[in-house]
Design a protein around this motif. Structure first.
Motif, PDB file in Angstrom:
ATOM      1  N   THR A   7       3.700 -13.792   6.213  1.00  0.00           N
ATOM      2  CA  THR A   7       4.080 -12.617   6.988  1.00  0.00           C
ATOM      3  C   THR A   7       4.040 -12.857   8.495  1.00  0.00           C
ATOM      4  O   THR A   7       4.556 -12.051   9.262  1.00  0.00           O
ATOM      5  N   GLU A  28       0.357 -12.570   2.635  1.00  0.00           N
ATOM      6  CA  GLU A  28       0.020 -11.435   1.784  1.00  0.00           C
ATOM      7  C   GLU A  28       0.202 -11.857   0.330  1.00  0.00           C
ATOM      8  O   GLU A  28       1.307 -12.228  -0.071  1.00  0.00           O
ATOM      9  N   TYR A  30       0.810 -11.807  -3.655  1.00  0.00           N
ATOM     10  CA  TYR A  30       1.687 -11.063  -4.568  1.00  0.00           C
ATOM     11  C   TYR A  30       1.159 -11.203  -5.983  1.00  0.00           C
ATOM     12  O   TYR A  30       0.453 -12.155  -6.305  1.00  0.00           O
ATOM     13  N   ASP A  33       4.064  -7.125 -11.236  1.00  0.00           N
ATOM     14  CA  ASP A  33       3.995  -5.666 -11.286  1.00  0.00           C
ATOM     15  C   ASP A  33       3.376  -5.226 -12.605  1.00  0.00           C
ATOM     16  O   ASP A  33       3.854  -5.604 -13.671  1.00  0.00           O
ATOM     17  N   PRO A  42       3.581  -6.871  -3.667  1.00  0.00           N
ATOM     18  CA  PRO A  42       2.487  -7.237  -2.765  1.00  0.00           C
ATOM     19  C   PRO A  42       1.200  -6.527  -3.147  1.00  0.00           C
ATOM     20  O   PRO A  42       1.228  -5.443  -3.726  1.00  0.00           O
ATOM     21  N   THR A  43       0.081  -7.136  -2.818  1.00  0.00           N
ATOM     22  CA  THR A  43      -1.225  -6.553  -3.135  1.00  0.00           C
ATOM     23  C   THR A  43      -1.751  -5.657  -2.025  1.00  0.00           C
ATOM     24  O   THR A  43      -2.692  -4.908  -2.230  1.00  0.00           O
ATOM     25  N   GLY A  44      -1.169  -5.772  -0.818  1.00  0.00           N
ATOM     26  CA  GLY A  44      -1.649  -4.979   0.304  1.00  0.00           C
ATOM     27  C   GLY A  44      -2.787  -5.634   1.075  1.00  0.00           C
ATOM     28  O   GLY A  44      -3.318  -5.065   2.014  1.00  0.00           O
ATOM     29  N   ARG A  45      -3.171  -6.826   0.680  1.00  0.00           N
ATOM     30  CA  ARG A  45      -4.227  -7.568   1.378  1.00  0.00           C
ATOM     31  C   ARG A  45      -3.583  -8.638   2.246  1.00  0.00           C
ATOM     32  O   ARG A  45      -2.443  -9.019   2.029  1.00  0.00           O
ATOM     33  N   SER A  46      -4.334  -9.139   3.202  1.00  0.00           N
ATOM     34  CA  SER A  46      -3.841 -10.226   4.053  1.00  0.00           C
ATOM     35  C   SER A  46      -4.908 -11.297   4.191  1.00  0.00           C
ATOM     36  O   SER A  46      -6.106 -10.994   4.155  1.00  0.00           O
TER      37      SER A  46
END
Length: 104
Positions: A7, A28, A30, A33, A42-46
């Motif tokens: 990202t 990020e 993945y 689903d 995406p998991t929403g974490r970085s």
């Protein structure tokens, strides 16, 4: 190991000497689903990772995390816990391609 999309990058002008010259990326993770195996989401974490291969923004990569991140020749003496170890071409789940670097 996990799949992640690059990202962005991280620039740190002050860091320990052993990290000088090592490119840092933001990624990020993945996952497949949970509503169906038809796509990656995406998991929403970085995470910040060391780039050992020259990955670019929006590329899907394979990341190794934890003490295993220091088991490559390029990273064995670095104070890290996450490294890019692969550039992903395709991901196939249950006989269906859910990611292709070529699109489609």
């Amino acid at each position: 190991m996990f799949l992640a999309r690059v990202t962005g990058s991280v620039v740190a002008t002050q860091k320990v000497a052993s990290m000088t010259g090592h490119k840092l990326l933001m990624v990020e993770p993945y996952r497949v689903d949970e509503k169906g195996s038809g796509k990656l989401v995406p998991t929403g974490r970085s995470f910040v990772v060391v780039d050992s291969l020259g990955a670019g923004v929006d590329e899907m990569v394979l990341v190794c995390q934890g003490s295993s991140a220091r088991l490559t020749p390029e990273t064995e003496k670095l104070p890290i816990d996450a490294v890019v170890i692969g550039l992903v071409d395709t991901v196939d789940v249950a006989g269906k391609v859910v990611f292709s670097a070529r699109g489609g």
